[in-house]
Design a protein around this motif. Structure first.
Motif, PDB file in Angstrom:
ATOM      1  N   LEU A  98       0.645  -1.281   0.157  1.00 46.99           N
ATOM      2  CA  LEU A  98       0.156   0.160   0.142  1.00 46.99           C
ATOM      3  C   LEU A  98       1.020   0.851  -0.195  1.00 46.99           C
ATOM      4  N   ASP A  99       0.355   2.189  -1.236  1.00 43.92           N
ATOM      5  CA  ASP A  99       1.228   3.901  -1.136  1.00 43.92           C
ATOM      6  C   ASP A  99       0.048   4.600  -0.889  1.00 43.92           C
ATOM      7  N   LEU A 100       0.152   5.379   0.141  1.00 41.06           N
ATOM      8  CA  LEU A 100      -0.739   6.812   0.482  1.00 41.06           C
ATOM      9  C   LEU A 100       0.354   8.052   0.335  1.00 41.06           C
ATOM     10  N   ASP A 101      -0.114   8.754  -1.294  1.00 45.04           N
ATOM     11  CA  ASP A 101       0.041  10.149  -0.969  1.00 45.04           C
ATOM     12  C   ASP A 101      -0.563  11.318  -0.610  1.00 45.04           C
ATOM     13  N   ILE A 102      -0.468  12.187  -0.103  1.00 42.36           N
ATOM     14  CA  ILE A 102      -1.273  13.368  -0.238  1.00 42.36           C
ATOM     15  C   ILE A 102      -0.515  13.372  -1.305  1.00 42.36           C
ATOM     16  N   VAL A 103      -1.396  14.093  -2.003  1.00 41.42           N
ATOM     17  CA  VAL A 103      -0.958  14.633  -3.261  1.00 41.42           C
ATOM     18  C   VAL A 103      -1.909  16.302  -3.787  1.00 41.42           C
ATOM     19  N   ALA A 104      -2.247  16.367  -2.706  1.00 41.98           N
ATOM     20  CA  ALA A 104      -2.722  18.098  -2.462  1.00 41.98           C
ATOM     21  C   ALA A 104      -3.312  18.085  -1.291  1.00 41.98           C
ATOM     22  N   PHE A 105      -3.002  19.071  -0.943  1.00 40.19           N
ATOM     23  CA  PHE A 105      -3.950  20.267   0.505  1.00 40.19           C
ATOM     24  C   PHE A 105      -4.576  21.282   0.078  1.00 40.19           C
ATOM     25  N   GLY A 106      -5.835  21.389   0.306  1.00 41.32           N
ATOM     26  CA  GLY A 106      -5.792  22.797  -0.399  1.00 41.32           C
ATOM     27  C   GLY A 106      -4.631  23.313  -1.503  1.00 41.32           C
ATOM     28  N   SER A 107      -4.750  24.492  -1.156  1.00 40.59           N
ATOM     29  CA  SER A 107      -4.640  25.362  -2.527  1.00 40.59           C
ATOM     30  C   SER A 107      -2.480  25.909  -1.704  1.00 40.59           C
ATOM     31  N   LEU A 108      -2.571  24.680  -1.029  1.00 38.31           N
ATOM     32  CA  LEU A 108      -1.118  24.842   0.005  1.00 38.31           C
ATOM     33  C   LEU A 108      -0.018  24.647  -0.631  1.00 38.31           C
ATOM     34  N   ALA A 109       1.293  24.942  -0.228  1.00 36.69           N
ATOM     35  CA  ALA A 109       2.370  24.820  -1.023  1.00 36.69           C
ATOM     36  C   ALA A 109       3.220  24.676  -0.145  1.00 36.69           C
ATOM     37  N   SER A 110       3.982  23.899   0.019  1.00 35.16           N
ATOM     38  CA  SER A 110       4.465  23.738   0.891  1.00 35.16           C
ATOM     39  C   SER A 110       6.313  22.612   0.585  1.00 35.16           C
ATOM     40  N   ASP A 111       7.640  22.813   1.134  1.00 33.57           N
ATOM     41  CA  ASP A 111       8.393  21.978   0.320  1.00 33.57           C
ATOM     42  C   ASP A 111       9.476  21.272   2.354  1.00 33.57           C
ATOM     43  N   SER A 112       8.932  20.368   2.353  1.00 34.80           N
ATOM     44  CA  SER A 112       9.760  20.061   3.871  1.00 34.80           C
ATOM     45  C   SER A 112      11.078  18.833   3.363  1.00 34.80           C
ATOM     46  N   ALA A 113      11.565  18.363   4.346  1.00 32.06           N
ATOM     47  CA  ALA A 113      11.929  17.099   4.401  1.00 32.06           C
ATOM     48  C   ALA A 113      11.250  16.114   4.125  1.00 32.06           C
ATOM     49  N   ARG A 114      10.119  16.120   4.940  1.00 27.31           N
ATOM     50  CA  ARG A 114       9.103  15.236   4.441  1.00 27.31           C
ATOM     51  C   ARG A 114       7.787  14.872   3.951  1.00 27.31           C
ATOM     52  N   LEU A 115       7.769  16.216   3.410  1.00 27.26           N
ATOM     53  CA  LEU A 115       6.214  17.153   3.009  1.00 27.26           C
ATOM     54  C   LEU A 115       6.226  17.933   1.968  1.00 27.26           C
ATOM     55  N   THR A 116       6.279  17.390   0.769  1.00 30.48           N
ATOM     56  CA  THR A 116       5.901  18.387  -0.272  1.00 30.48           C
ATOM     57  C   THR A 116       4.724  18.311  -1.529  1.00 30.48           C
ATOM     58  N   LEU A 117       4.326  19.386  -1.102  1.00 28.90           N
ATOM     59  CA  LEU A 117       2.972  19.788  -2.030  1.00 28.90           C
ATOM     60  C   LEU A 117       2.992  20.919  -2.154  1.00 28.90           C
ATOM     61  N   PRO A 118       2.393  20.593  -3.214  1.00 23.39           N
ATOM     62  CA  PRO A 118       1.703  19.849  -3.622  1.00 23.39           C
ATOM     63  C   PRO A 118       2.637  18.401  -4.406  1.00 23.39           C
ATOM     64  N   HIS A 119       2.141  17.358  -4.408  1.00 24.59           N
ATOM     65  CA  HIS A 119       3.472  16.506  -5.003  1.00 24.59           C
ATOM     66  C   HIS A 119       3.619  16.894  -5.353  1.00 24.59           C
ATOM     67  N   PRO A 120       5.449  16.471  -6.182  1.00 27.31           N
ATOM     68  CA  PRO A 120       6.065  17.109  -6.934  1.00 27.31           C
ATOM     69  C   PRO A 120       6.303  16.200  -8.765  1.00 27.31           C
ATOM     70  N   ARG A 121       6.089  15.123  -7.956  1.00 30.79           N
ATOM     71  CA  ARG A 121       5.233  14.592  -9.419  1.00 30.79           C
ATOM     72  C   ARG A 121       4.071  13.784 -10.029  1.00 30.79           C
ATOM     73  N   ALA A 122       3.129  14.332  -8.952  1.00 29.67           N
ATOM     74  CA  ALA A 122       1.462  13.805  -9.757  1.00 29.67           C
ATOM     75  C   ALA A 122       1.104  14.799 -11.144  1.00 29.67           C
ATOM     76  N   TRP A 123       1.971  15.523 -11.284  1.00 28.54           N
ATOM     77  CA  TRP A 123       1.177  16.014 -12.403  1.00 28.54           C
ATOM     78  C   TRP A 123       2.274  15.617 -13.693  1.00 28.54           C
ATOM     79  N   GLU A 124       2.801  14.738 -13.288  1.00 26.85           N
ATOM     80  CA  GLU A 124       3.207  13.661 -14.800  1.00 26.85           C
ATOM     81  C   GLU A 124       3.139  11.789 -14.399  1.00 26.85           C
ATOM     82  N   ARG A 125       2.000  12.114 -13.628  1.00 27.56           N
ATOM     83  CA  ARG A 125       1.309  10.695 -13.360  1.00 27.56           C
ATOM     84  C   ARG A 125       0.313   9.818 -13.642  1.00 27.56           C
TER      85      ARG A 125
END
Length: 172
Positions: A98-125
């Motif tokens: 099982l793999d569960l990823d947060i792809v987007a969280f509202g309009s939040l944009a963030s980039d931390s070591a643990r969580l990047t939003l929106p998911h950095p590769r979602a747009w190409e998958r």
């Protein structure tokens, strides 16, 4: 409550049962409500080198949720669900129950070591975009644009998987 998009994937074990169980587990999280789930699509596994037809195929879906939890706490809950389904993190991009990823969280944009939003590769998958379009044809990826306009939206790299609906509606 914030809207969030969760991508689900499984290529080990009873893949369909894993996705069904994950949807139920998501909806059972205190402060999280599943509002919709896509149909199931199937795709080849993707490894750092590209598509891997030798690995077991994935089943994928997308769930829309409303979350009272901040994204980091939602991620903790997703990791807990993955572990409950036997997810082992031995190899990046490895096969998984099982793999569960947060792809987007509202309009939040963030980039931390643990969580990047929106998911950095979602747009190409395609295995994310195709099922996401099923539940939200007008969806946007912050900083990218409408998902319906992306190349991944019309890819032949995913195909339908014949299964009953993953989610019938609110359970609480």
């Amino acid at each position: 409550m914030s809207p969030a998009v969760i991508a689900l994937g499984s290529n080990l074990g009873d893949r369909e049962a894993n996705l069904r169980g994950a949807i139920a587990a998501l909806d059972a999280i205190e402060g999280v409500t599943v509002t919709a789930a896509s149909g199931i699509v199937e795709s080849n596994a993707v490894k750092p080198e590209g598509s891997d037809a030798a690995a077991p195929d994935y089943l994928n879906a997308v769930a829309l949720v409303q979350s009272e939890l901040p994204p980091q706490y939602l991620l903790d809950e997703l990791n807990r669900i993955e572990a409950a389904f036997g997810r082992v993190r031995e190899e990046p991009w490895g096969d998984r129950t099982l793999d569960l990823d947060i792809v987007a969280f509202g309009s939040l944009a963030s980039d931390s070591a643990r969580l990047t939003l929106p998911h950095p590769r979602a747009w190409e998958r395609p295995f994310v975009i195709v099922p996401w379009l099923q539940v939200d044809p007008d969806a946007l990826i912050p900083g990218v644009g409408r998902i319906a306009a992306l190349d991944a939206a019309t890819s032949s790299e995913v195909w339908p998987f014949d299964a009953a609906a993953l989610f019938e509606g609110a359970t609480r």
